[in-house]
Design a protein around this motif. Structure first.
Motif, PDB file in Angstrom:
ATOM      1  N   GLY A   1       3.911   4.423   5.138  1.00  0.00           N
ATOM      2  CA  GLY A   1       3.476   3.195   5.793  1.00  0.00           C
ATOM      3  C   GLY A   1       3.971   1.929   5.128  1.00  0.00           C
ATOM      4  O   GLY A   1       4.598   1.082   5.733  1.00  0.00           O
ATOM      5  N   TYR A   2       3.664   1.792   3.827  1.00  0.00           N
ATOM      6  CA  TYR A   2       4.048   0.619   3.047  1.00  0.00           C
ATOM      7  C   TYR A   2       3.605  -0.674   3.718  1.00  0.00           C
ATOM      8  O   TYR A   2       4.381  -1.615   3.881  1.00  0.00           O
ATOM      9  N   CYS A   3       2.343  -0.712   4.124  1.00  0.00           N
ATOM     10  CA  CYS A   3       1.788  -1.923   4.723  1.00  0.00           C
ATOM     11  C   CYS A   3       1.524  -2.956   3.626  1.00  0.00           C
ATOM     12  O   CYS A   3       1.302  -2.610   2.463  1.00  0.00           O
TER      13      CYS A   3
ATOM     14  N   MET B   1      -0.921   4.348  -0.009  1.00  0.00           N
ATOM     15  CA  MET B   1      -1.957   5.382   0.131  1.00  0.00           C
ATOM     16  C   MET B   1      -1.508   6.479   1.097  1.00  0.00           C
ATOM     17  O   MET B   1      -2.091   7.542   1.146  1.00  0.00           O
ATOM     18  N   CYS B   2      -0.505   6.183   1.941  1.00  0.00           N
ATOM     19  CA  CYS B   2       0.133   7.261   2.684  1.00  0.00           C
ATOM     20  C   CYS B   2       1.599   7.249   2.284  1.00  0.00           C
ATOM     21  O   CYS B   2       2.035   6.391   1.528  1.00  0.00           O
TER      22      CYS B   2
ATOM     23  N   PRO C   1      -1.859  -3.619  10.336  1.00  0.00           N
ATOM     24  CA  PRO C   1      -2.884  -3.921   9.345  1.00  0.00           C
ATOM     25  C   PRO C   1      -3.211  -2.677   8.507  1.00  0.00           C
ATOM     26  O   PRO C   1      -2.495  -1.680   8.590  1.00  0.00           O
ATOM     27  N   LEU C   2      -4.265  -2.761   7.740  1.00  0.00           N
ATOM     28  CA  LEU C   2      -4.606  -1.645   6.864  1.00  0.00           C
ATOM     29  C   LEU C   2      -5.458  -0.619   7.605  1.00  0.00           C
ATOM     30  O   LEU C   2      -6.372  -0.978   8.334  1.00  0.00           O
ATOM     31  N   CYS C   3      -5.145   0.645   7.397  1.00  0.00           N
ATOM     32  CA  CYS C   3      -5.977   1.701   7.974  1.00  0.00           C
ATOM     33  C   CYS C   3      -7.104   2.028   6.995  1.00  0.00           C
ATOM     34  O   CYS C   3      -7.258   1.376   5.957  1.00  0.00           O
TER      35      CYS C   3
ATOM     36  N   LYS D   1      -7.376   4.290   4.879  1.00  0.00           N
ATOM     37  CA  LYS D   1      -6.894   4.613   3.521  1.00  0.00           C
ATOM     38  C   LYS D   1      -6.520   3.335   2.771  1.00  0.00           C
ATOM     39  O   LYS D   1      -6.879   3.158   1.608  1.00  0.00           O
ATOM     40  N   GLY D   2      -5.788   2.444   3.447  1.00  0.00           N
ATOM     41  CA  GLY D   2      -5.398   1.192   2.796  1.00  0.00           C
ATOM     42  C   GLY D   2      -6.610   0.383   2.377  1.00  0.00           C
ATOM     43  O   GLY D   2      -6.645  -0.226   1.304  1.00  0.00           O
TER      44      GLY D   2
ATOM     45  N   CYS E   1       0.844  -1.193   0.000  1.00  0.00           N
ATOM     46  CA  CYS E   1       0.000   0.000   0.000  1.00  0.00           C
ATOM     47  C   CYS E   1       0.882   1.247   0.000  1.00  0.00           C
ATOM     48  O   CYS E   1       1.856   1.310   0.743  1.00  0.00           O
TER      49      CYS E   1
HETATM   50  S1  SF4 Z   1      -2.589   0.887   5.238  1.00  0.00           S
HETATM   51 FE1  SF4 Z   1      -2.645   2.998   5.960  1.00  0.00          FE
HETATM   52  S2  SF4 Z   1      -0.768   3.219   7.194  1.00  0.00           S
HETATM   53 FE2  SF4 Z   1      -0.516   1.373   5.924  1.00  0.00          FE
HETATM   54  S3  SF4 Z   1       0.545   2.119   4.069  1.00  0.00           S
HETATM   55 FE3  SF4 Z   1      -1.650   2.131   3.636  1.00  0.00          FE
HETATM   56  S4  SF4 Z   1      -2.289   4.210   4.104  1.00  0.00           S
HETATM   57 FE4  SF4 Z   1      -0.315   3.927   5.083  1.00  0.00          FE
END
Ligand code: SF4
Length: 725
Positions: free
Chosen positions: A63-65, A59-60, A89-91, A93-94, A57
């Motif tokens: 983070g790179y989750c 999306m931020c 885990p994913l927030c 946004k993820g 991910c």
């Molecule tokens: S899940 Fe949330 S914190 Fe993790 S990389 Fe995506 S946007 Fe960032």
């Protein structure tokens, strides 16, 4: 997050968090959305005919989750956390990444403008990738021949992880040192302060007894860091939070120091005075490893608790208690923050004063003093250490920000209007750029328009991309190959989860292709992206082809520890922790971490404060957005549909403002309209507004008041007034 965290732990952690923060905490956690989305009721992939593929991910921006994408008929149908991946885990946004990937507003094809800049309609016309890249290459060659390669600027905004290294390599191989990023207003000033001092704080470990967040609110900015702090708190670790806002973390704190924005330096110097005068500093460490202690000790004497209270608005007894706790309940760990303390005209010195607390209490590791196990690393694609020095003299920021130019391998972008107006930059290549990231952003919009030629890559045809001559469609993190991910001792190489929409391409891919057309093919593996991964992986004796077949990553054994150095020390000129900075001295800057009032404040500009009595604080995160990103993501927009001004109920009542009223936030340079949000989150006397809203663009209000050391703007300490619209 640790690798063995499981879903039940996560749920328990969330409940514990809400319980631990009390009812107000829960309300804040859920205000405007969710901290972390609940898991969607799982349906086994096999039953639904979906195939699980794994990606990252973005999306931020940090983070790179890990994401598991469930794919059917070549399309992602849903996402869930990648259980084996170290980050997650994913927030919220993820969990909303699908609404980014398949957003109908995605830029799908390369396009060129057919009408002159300044026209209401650019007359965008679809072209092929060949035409787009050939045109960019031809223009850049022309500019290079006419004016010099350094007249072309290369820039990466956000997302940043994939485009930054190939873009910087392209700039340097092309012959331009003028490569910059959005870090010109983000984390670099904080890192500069740590470098000038000699080091940052210790990470959280099992030995940690006190944690300092100065300031940071991970539930809204980096959700996964939250659990580490909650776990530490549950085992009795003390928490000091320094933050003007009553955040979730502040509510969990043992001591919350609620300071006037921009006065961090005075607070830190006051704490240092308590620690030194009460004999709580680490005399042994100071005598062996710290320079400038006597000058620093003399300087901090003016920061008495009473004076610090007057400057910072923090009660003197609380400041003294925090200083004592900090100095006696060791080891103390810091959770690194990016920009809150450095978005001020005295930001670097303020951050150095905060860092001085680390030095005088010995809460820092001396590099090389003990044997250590080297981390996992690959070759740096940019090769800036070899390529930048011969070009250094041609940097546009060299004379304007000499400390920055000495310490940072990318240019300070915040004087872009001046660079362009003076003819120092003539053309540019921009990945994910946004003129709204800068104060008085209309000047940056004009600068983009004034370039002789500009090309950009993005997911969207944003207002900034509308200023380009050519736009390129960028692939999202689930549609592209790489980059190499390192998490602890594991290495991953994500492959595309699905084909990119339209003709979107990964940044590394199109940058390599452009490099070939610029005659730089030999420096870019003849455009072969996989060969570049092989080159980077050489130290690990891995090949990209093997690595991409390992969705769970490859473990790199630790090997023997590196023995202690026979010349241990910090990477400062003296090789000690410097309370008097040798680098600042060389540049005729006060070497002590001196405090200065914000350039606009009730103290420094009392007349201005009569008209604009509130402190304007901008630039923090909300859970559902990252800077200007995601306002067009329907799932996230639902969580926070309108721009809002956080204002304390007392300040609102004094102005006859009620919850949800339309209000005008006005400063000396402009105004915006937003909804009033009456909240204890906002400190009395301070209002906060989130940045990145096109319809309430706060950077038309913020000023170009830059820190002379870092070039950072004063996003968090200017003045304003709020009234009913
Ligand atoms: S899940 Fe949330 S914190 Fe993790 S990389 Fe995506 S946007 Fe960032």
């Amino acid at each position: 997050m640790t690798q063995d965290r499981t879903r039940p732990d996560w749920r328990l952690g969330r409940r514990t968090f809400l319980k631990g923060t009390g009812a107000l905490g829960a309300a804040l956690a859920l205000q405007g959305g969710t901290l972390l989305d609940p898991f969607v009721t799982p349906v086994a992939a096999a039953e639904s005919g979906e195939e699980i593929r794994r990606g990252i991910c973005d999306m931020c921006c940090i983070g790179y989750c890990g994401i598991e994408a469930l794919v059917k008929d070549g399309r992602i149908t849903r996402v869930q956390p990648w259980a084996d991946y170290p980050y997650g885990p994913l927030c919220s946004k993820g969990n909303s990444i699908l609404q980014q990937v398949y957003n109908p507003e995605r830029l799908k094809y390369p396009m060129k403008r057919t009408k002159p800049k300044g026209s209401d309609d650019a007359g965008w016309q679809r072209i092929t990738w060949d035409e787009a890249l050939d045109t960019i290459a031809a223009k850049f060659k022309e500019i290079k021949a006419k004016y010099g390669a350094e007249k072309v600027v290369f820039f990466v905004g956000d997302p940043k992880e994939e485009p930054r290294p190939p873009m910087q390599r392209l700039a340097l191989k092309f012959g331009s040192p003028n490569y910059g990023t959005e870090s010109s207003t983000c984390a670099r000033a904080m890192q500069m302060a740590a470098t000038l001092n000699g080091g940052g704080g210790l990470p959280i470990t099992a030995a940690t007894k006190t944690i300092v967040l100065w300031p940071k609110n991970p539930p809204w900015s980096m959700a996964r860091d939250t659990w580490q702090i909650i776990e530490a708190k549950e085992r009795g670790v003390k928490l000091i939070v320094v933050d003007p806002r009553l955040t979730q973390m502040a509510q969990m704190a043992d001591i919350h120091l609620r300071l006037r924005p921009g006065t961090d330096g005075a607070l830190a110097l006051g704490m240092a005075r308590v620690i030194i005068n009460e004999g709580l500093y680490d005399a042994d460490f100071v005598s062996k490893w710290v320079t400038g202690f006597e000058e620093f000790k003399a300087y901090v004497q003016e920061f008495t608790p009473e004076k610090v209270q007057e400057i910072t608005w923090v009660p003197a007894d609380k400041m003294v208690a925090a200083a004592r706790l900090y100095a006696t309940n060791k080891p103390v760990s810091w959770v690194t923050t990016a920009s809150p303390t450095v978005h001020h005209a005295n930001g670097v010195q303020n951050q150095r004063a905060i860092g001085a607390l680390i030095g005088i209490t010995g809460n820092v590791d001396v590099p090389g003093l003990k044997p250590s196990v080297p981390g996992v690393s690959v070759k740096d694609l940019t090769e800036w250490r070899q390529l930048l020095p011969p070009l250094q003299e041609k940097r546009v920021d060299l004379k304007r920000f000499p400390v920055w130019a000495e310490l940072v391998e990318e240019i300070q972008m915040n004087l872009l209007p001046e660079y362009v107006a003076n003819g120092e930059l003539k053309a540019g290549l921009f990945a994910g750029a946004n003129f709204r990231m800068w104060p008085q952003d209309q000047e940056y919009r004009k600068a983009f328009s004034s370039l002789e030629f500009a090309a950009g890559a993005d997911f969207w045809l944003t207002p900034t991309m509308q200023l380009m001559d050519i736009v390129l469609p960028a692939a999202t993190s689930l549609e592209r190959y790489g980059p190499i991910r390192i998490a602890g001792r594991k290495v991953f190489l994500p492959e595309p989860v699905v084909p990119a929409v339209g003709e979107a391409r990964g940044d590394r891919e199109w940058i390599f292709d452009l490099a070939k057309r610029l005659g730089l093919g030999a420096d870019f593996w003849d455009g072969n992206v996989e060969a570049s991964f092989d080159w980077q992986l050489e130290p690990l004796k891995l090949k990209a082809a093997e690595l991409k077949k390992q969705p769970k990553g490859v473990d790199i054994p630790a090997g023997a520890p590196t023995p202690a150095s026979n010349n241990p020390g910090f990477s400062t000129p003296s090789r000690k922790f410097e309370l008097t900075s040798g680098i600042l001295q060389k540049h005729d800057v006060n070497p002590l971490p001196v405090y200065k009032e914000p350039v606009e404040s009730p103290v420094s500009t009392p007349d201005l404060a009569k008209k604009y009595p509130l402190v304007l604080n901008t630039g923090s995160r909300e859970p559902m957005y990252v800077h200007s990103r995601h306002r067009n993501n329907p799932r996230l927009r639902e969580l926070e549909p309108d721009p809002k001004v956080d204002i304390n109920p007392k300040d609102a009542a004094a102005r006859g403002i009620k919850q949800g009223d339309d209000v005008i936030l006005e400063g000396p340079r402009g105004s915006v309209k937003a909804k009033a949000n009456l909240t204890e989150l906002a400190m009395p006397g301070v209002v906060h507004i989130y940045h990145g809203w096109p319809q309430a663009d706060i950077n038309t209000v913020t000023g170009r008041n830059f820190d002379p050391i870092s070039g950072f703007p004063s996003f968090k300490s200017e003045l304003c007034e709020v009234r009913k619209a």
